[in-house]
Structures are given as structure tokens and as C-alpha cells.
Design a protein around this motif. Structure first.
Motif, mmCIF file in Angstrom:
data_model
loop_
_atom_site.group_PDB
_atom_site.id
_atom_site.type_symbol
_atom_site.label_atom_id
_atom_site.label_comp_id
_atom_site.label_asym_id
_atom_site.label_seq_id
_atom_site.Cartn_x
_atom_site.Cartn_y
_atom_site.Cartn_z
ATOM 1 N N PHE A 1 -8.064 -1.494 7.945
ATOM 2 C CA PHE A 1 -6.714 -1.303 7.408
ATOM 3 C C PHE A 1 -6.328 0.166 7.509
ATOM 4 O O PHE A 1 -7.156 1.049 7.341
ATOM 5 N N THR B 1 0.979 3.863 -3.026
ATOM 6 C CA THR B 1 0.628 5.260 -2.711
ATOM 7 C C THR B 1 1.681 6.217 -3.274
ATOM 8 O O THR B 1 1.355 7.267 -3.830
ATOM 9 N N MET C 1 6.232 8.836 6.192
ATOM 10 C CA MET C 1 6.689 7.589 6.825
ATOM 11 C C MET C 1 6.564 6.380 5.903
ATOM 12 O O MET C 1 6.739 5.240 6.339
ATOM 13 N N GLY C 2 6.254 6.613 4.638
ATOM 14 C CA GLY C 2 6.022 5.507 3.713
ATOM 15 C C GLY C 2 7.178 4.522 3.621
ATOM 16 O O GLY C 2 7.007 3.315 3.812
ATOM 17 N N MET D 1 5.492 3.132 15.863
ATOM 18 C CA MET D 1 6.609 3.447 14.972
ATOM 19 C C MET D 1 6.707 4.947 14.701
ATOM 20 O O MET D 1 7.789 5.517 14.609
ATOM 21 N N ILE E 1 -1.789 8.115 9.187
ATOM 22 C CA ILE E 1 -1.035 8.868 10.201
ATOM 23 C C ILE E 1 -1.045 10.358 9.843
ATOM 24 O O ILE E 1 -1.245 11.225 10.702
ATOM 25 N N GLY E 2 -0.838 10.647 8.560
ATOM 26 C CA GLY E 2 -0.877 12.038 8.102
ATOM 27 C C GLY E 2 -2.222 12.682 8.377
ATOM 28 O O GLY E 2 -2.305 13.837 8.820
ATOM 29 N N GLU F 1 -4.883 6.258 0.954
ATOM 30 C CA GLU F 1 -4.906 7.453 0.104
ATOM 31 C C GLU F 1 -6.292 7.682 -0.510
ATOM 32 O O GLU F 1 -6.737 8.816 -0.653
ATOM 33 N N SER G 1 2.545 12.095 6.186
ATOM 34 C CA SER G 1 3.381 11.739 7.340
ATOM 35 C C SER G 1 4.852 11.591 6.971
ATOM 36 O O SER G 1 5.723 11.712 7.826
ATOM 37 N N SER H 1 0.830 -1.207 0.000
ATOM 38 C CA SER H 1 0.000 0.000 0.000
ATOM 39 C C SER H 1 0.868 1.261 0.000
ATOM 40 O O SER H 1 0.583 2.227 -0.717
ATOM 41 N N GLU H 2 1.945 1.237 0.778
ATOM 42 C CA GLU H 2 2.852 2.392 0.835
ATOM 43 C C GLU H 2 3.523 2.628 -0.529
ATOM 44 O O GLU H 2 3.611 3.762 -0.996
ATOM 45 N N PHE I 1 9.792 10.773 8.304
ATOM 46 C CA PHE I 1 9.065 12.046 8.376
ATOM 47 C C PHE I 1 9.392 13.024 7.245
ATOM 48 O O PHE I 1 8.899 14.138 7.243
ATOM 49 N N THR J 1 9.731 4.267 5.634
ATOM 50 C CA THR J 1 10.037 3.734 6.967
ATOM 51 C C THR J 1 9.134 2.544 7.283
ATOM 52 O O THR J 1 9.590 1.526 7.830
ATOM 53 N N VAL J 2 7.853 2.659 6.921
ATOM 54 C CA VAL J 2 6.918 1.548 7.139
ATOM 55 C C VAL J 2 7.331 0.346 6.288
ATOM 56 O O VAL J 2 7.372 -0.789 6.774
ATOM 57 N N ASP K 1 -2.625 2.653 6.518
ATOM 58 C CA ASP K 1 -1.191 2.790 6.252
ATOM 59 C C ASP K 1 -0.737 4.175 6.713
ATOM 60 O O ASP K 1 -1.476 4.872 7.421
ATOM 61 N N SER K 2 0.456 4.597 6.305
ATOM 62 C CA SER K 2 0.987 5.858 6.839
ATOM 63 C C SER K 2 0.200 7.079 6.370
ATOM 64 O O SER K 2 0.313 8.144 6.973
#
Lengths: 148, 102
Positions: free
Chosen positions: B53, A51, A110-111, B91, B59-60, B22, A108, A47-48, A98, A113-114, B55-56
Motif C-alpha cells: 500500500f 493523514t 496531493m492528499g 497522477m 510520493i513526498g 505517514e 507532496s 488514508s489521505e 501540490f 487530489t488523490v 498513499d501520497s
């Protein structure tokens, strides 16, 4: 003889396809008998990566494509997500926790990093013709038997 | 993504149902900002028990809402995250901004 298999899908770089990519990779990985945690880690990493393609690869209105290739050999799954977009100018910077090139969009940063936390390895190759993210993960108690 | 809410004793309870990525981020931002604009609240509790679910990108979205509510001195708390969501929260240090409550 090693157990192996692969699949590849290509889809438009639209956010609506993120869920499709997650379901797709999860369905493929089920052959390796992963735990729920392992499959969730893989879905999140995919997903990261997708994205990033959706948000960054194609900055104009015309969205290009994203290709996801998944393959496994014995107990290790390799996933390659690639686009043919504008590329990442500074990969090292992009991988910093970040860091975001779009701070005004409440991202974020953090993509990567995740991805790094949830997968065993993450390699990024990028130039002005596109970006490729290659991730691997070993499935702890894989019991795959591919019948050819 | 489906978002349900109720207000009890000046606390806004929000239940996020579905997937936060997203594709659903913008709807989630707009809906939460609309709910948070309610003048009669002094605390927000976000219940993640139905979040399948995240994802980051999520977080944003949450950090963005935190920043907006901080200007009003209204704290946000998180409850019932899945182990997967909790992993991402730890994290990214999100619990420092939005403490977890039981």
C-alpha cells in the motif's frame, strides 16, 4: 426497500491508526461486493483524510480524536472523516494539487487530489472547531443484501 | 515496512516491503538516506513489487529522495509498481522524475 448499513469508529489521531482505519473501512465495504480496484481506491482516500487529521488537525503534542463514519444506501458508500482540531484556514488553497502548508516536511501536497480522483465526490467543511471530509463512491456491481 | 537492498555493478537495488504511509514514512526516509549515502553507486533502482500500500505520503518521501540524489547526479528508477501505485505515480507525475524500468 433500500439496503443500508452504517458503522462508526473513533480513534486517537496517531499515524499508527491509519492502517487500522484502512482495514476497518475495507472490512465494512466488503458487504457491497466492490472490486479490488474500488476497495483500494476507498482505502487510499481514507488514508489521505486520516493523514490530514494526524498531521494537521492537532499541532500540539496533545493529540485529539478522529471519527470515521461509513454508511451505504444501496450501491453508494458515504464516508465521513472528522476531527475536532484547529481547522483548515483556506480550503480552496488546501485542495490545490501540490499545495502543502508544511513544505519543509517533504510532503507532496496531493492528499485532496488523490481523494478527489479516487472517490466520486469529496466535500470539505472546516472551522476553528474542526474539519469534516465527506466522500462518496458508487460501487459499480454492488450485490449487497442486508438481513435485518 | 521492511527495506532490503543489494549493490550490483554500482547500482543500488532497493526492495520496499509492506505499507508506505505517514506511519512508516520517517523510517523509510532515514533508511533510504542511509543506503543512498553509499559512495560506490551511480544508479538506484527501487523495486515496489512487495509494496502492499502507498498513499501520497509515499510520493513526498520519494520526491524528497529524488531531490537529494539529484545533487549527486545519481538517477533513481522505479520497477514493478502495482496498478494502484502506478495510478498515484501517473497522477502526480512522479515518472517524470523517476522513470519506470522493466
Amino acid at each position: 426497500m433500500k439496503n443500508s448499513n452504517f458503522m462508526e469508529v473513533t480513534f486517537k489521531a496517531l499515524s499508527v491508526n491509519e492502517g487500522f482505519a484502512r482495514v476497518c473501512v475495507a472490512s465494512f465495504c466488503v458487504q457491497l461486493n466492490p472490486s479490488v480496484d474500488e476497495i483500494t481506491d476507498i482505502k487510499t482516500a481514507v488514508s489521505e483524510a486520516v493523514t490530514n487529521c494526524v498531521v494537521h488537525a492537532y499541532p500540539t503534542q496533545i493529540k485529539g480524536d478522529v471519527t470515521m463514519r461509513c454508511e451505504f444506501e444501496d450501491d453508494t458508500i458515504t464516508i465521513v472523516i472528522s476531527d475536532r482540531g484547529v481547522g483548515i484556514k483556506d480550503i480552496e488553497k488546501a485542495r490545490e494539487p501540490f499545495y502543502t502548508s508544511k513544505p519543509s516536511q517533504e510532503r507532496s501536497g496531493m492528499g485532496f487530489t488523490v481523494m478527489e480522483s479516487f472517490m466520486d465526490t469529496v466535500d470539505v467543511v472546516s472551522n476553528s472547531f474542526g474539519t469534516q471530509v465527506k466522500m462518496t463512491k458508487k460501487i459499480a456491481e454492488s450485490k449487497c443484501e442486508v438481513v435485518s | 515496512m521492511q527495506i532490503k537492498s543489494r549493490v550490483h555493478d554500482n547500482t543500488l537495488f532497493v526492495l520496499l516491503c509492506g505499507e508506505l504511509d505517514e506511519h512508516t514514512a520517517n523510517y523509510t526516509k532515514i533508511t533510504l538516506d542511509d543506503l543512498f549515502s553509499n559512495a560506490n553507486i551511480d544508479k538506484v533502482v527501487i523495486d515496489l513489487s512487495e509494496l502492499e500500500f502507498m498513499d501520497s505520503t509515499g510520493i513526498g518521501v520519494l520526491i524528497g529522495r529524488y531531490k537529494k540524489m539529484k545533487t549527486k547526479n545519481i538517477p533513481i528508477f522505479i520497477c514493478n509498481p502495482s496498478s494502484h501505485v502506478e495510478k498515484i505515480f501517473k497522477m502526480t507525475g512522479l515518472y517524470d522524475l523517476m522513470p519506470k524500468i522493466v
